[in-house]
Enzyme design. Structure first.
Site, PDB file in Angstrom:
ATOM      1  N   CYS A  74      39.007  41.877  41.928  1.00 10.62           N
ATOM      2  CA  CYS A  74      40.368  42.117  42.397  1.00 10.62           C
ATOM      3  C   CYS A  74      41.271  42.338  41.182  1.00 10.62           C
ATOM      4  O   CYS A  74      41.371  41.452  40.329  1.00 10.62           O
ATOM      5  CB  CYS A  74      40.834  40.899  43.196  1.00 10.62           C
ATOM      6  SG  CYS A  74      42.536  41.020  43.787  1.00 10.62           S
ATOM      7  N   CYS A 185      42.801  49.314  42.748  1.00 13.73           N
ATOM      8  CA  CYS A 185      42.671  48.183  43.684  1.00 13.73           C
ATOM      9  C   CYS A 185      41.308  48.332  44.333  1.00 13.73           C
ATOM     10  O   CYS A 185      40.908  49.449  44.709  1.00 13.73           O
ATOM     11  CB  CYS A 185      43.778  48.262  44.733  1.00 13.73           C
ATOM     12  SG  CYS A 185      43.530  47.172  46.165  1.00 13.73           S
TER      13      CYS A 185
HETATM   14  N1  DGL Z   1      41.757  44.160  46.223  1.00 20.33           N
HETATM   15  C1  DGL Z   1      42.881  43.715  45.451  1.00 20.33           C
HETATM   16  C2  DGL Z   1      42.975  44.462  44.127  1.00 20.33           C
HETATM   17  O1  DGL Z   1      41.993  44.928  43.602  1.00 20.33           O
HETATM   18  C3  DGL Z   1      44.239  43.673  46.073  1.00 20.33           C
HETATM   19  C4  DGL Z   1      44.397  43.385  47.500  1.00 20.33           C
HETATM   20  C5  DGL Z   1      45.635  42.615  47.898  1.00 20.33           C
HETATM   21  O2  DGL Z   1      46.778  43.084  47.699  1.00 20.33           O
HETATM   22  O3  DGL Z   1      45.402  41.544  48.417  1.00 20.33           O
HETATM   23  O4  DGL Z   1      44.040  44.569  43.564  1.00 20.33           O
END
Ligand code: DGL
Length: 264
Positions: A74, A185
């Site tokens: 993430c 993301c």
């Molecule tokens: N999957 C997360 C990232 O790579 C973000 C998701 C969220 O905003 O919860 O930034």
């Protein structure tokens, strides 16, 4: 920790499964534990202090279950919490991830790169530092994408709502002449087929999942902790809505997997 111990992988939701797939490809012998903190999504609209708190909670959970390494799959959690987690667990290998500014800056032919990411990532000091370090001579156009993560969490990878949202986010990047777009993301790689329909073929899409898997492989090898296999069945915990997750999972992860509740 024993080399047959699992690797713990963590995201605010299902996005990190795009990274888990790269880890499975790179390291087929490794057993994998995955946590989706779906009860607290989206991280991208939360404060850094809130995200750090959630990351400490999930990291402790995976550590207690014997994970030999932690992957923050993430970008938003990495910019907010990776330094804090490394300070909490100095001997635990922790792999984070950040938008692929360096490879995108090297790849652009026109000198203009776009970044799709969460508000939290784009506003962070770590992202500013990344631009200072790697974007020399390249114009970087950033685009926060509120609402997009929730579409992926609903399993809407190509419906009209996701298409309209994504088209609205990509349009300013194309108008600025970007020939390279960073998917900053981990939820967004699941929207790649849709994105390909919305941008010209000449535009490259860059993400970091494969690089994260290679970094993890190198770290485990350095420490003599690569598993010989065979891998145990993957386990997945979520603090979010389990029936929804079970319903969308086959579109996001190919192996059979047990979904368990994470107390939040
Ligand atoms: N999957 C997360 C990232 O790579 C973000 C998701 C969220 O905003 O919860 O930034």
């Amino acid at each position: 920790m024993a080399s047959e111990a699992p690797v713990g992988v963590f995201d605010s939701g299902v996005g990190g499964l795009s990274v888990l797939a790269e880890i499975r490809r790179e390291l087929p012998a490794e057993s994998l534990f995955y946590v989706a903190d779906g009860g607290h999504i989206p991280y991208g609209e939360k404060s850094p202090a809130y995200i750090r708190e959630r990351c400490r909670h999930v990291a402790a959970f995976l550590r207690e279950r014997g994970a030999k390494a932690l992957v923050l799959a993430c970008n938003t959690a990495t910019v907010a919490a990776v330094a804090d987690l490394r300070a909490c667990y100095p001997d635990w290998p922790i792999v984070g991830m950040e938008p692929a500014v360096k490879p995108a800056a090297a790849a652009t032919r026109v000198g203009t790169v776009g970044v799709l990411a969460t508000t939290g990532t784009l506003q962070s000091a770590r992202f500013a530092a990344l631009l200072d370090q790697f974007a020399h001579g390249v114009r970087v156009v950033t685009q926060p994408c509120p609402g997009l993560v929730e579409q992926v969490e609903r399993g809407d990878l190509d419906g009209p709502r996701s298409r309209a949202l994504l088209a609205g986010f990509v349009e300013p990047l194309l108008a600025e002449g970007c020939d390279t777009i960073i998917l900053g993301c981990t939820h967004y790689p699941f929207l790649k087929p849709l994105l390909r329909e919305l941008v010209p073929e000449s535009v490259s899409l860059v993400d970091t999942g494969a690089a994260v898997a290679r970094r993890l492989a190198a770290l485990l090898a350095e420490r003599g902790q690569r598993a010989a296999g065979p891998a145990a069945p993957t386990r997945l915990w979520s603090s979010g809505d389990l029936p929804v997750l079970r319903a969308i999972l086959p579109r996001l992860w190919r192996e059979p997997v047990d979904v368990e509740a994470l107390d939040s």
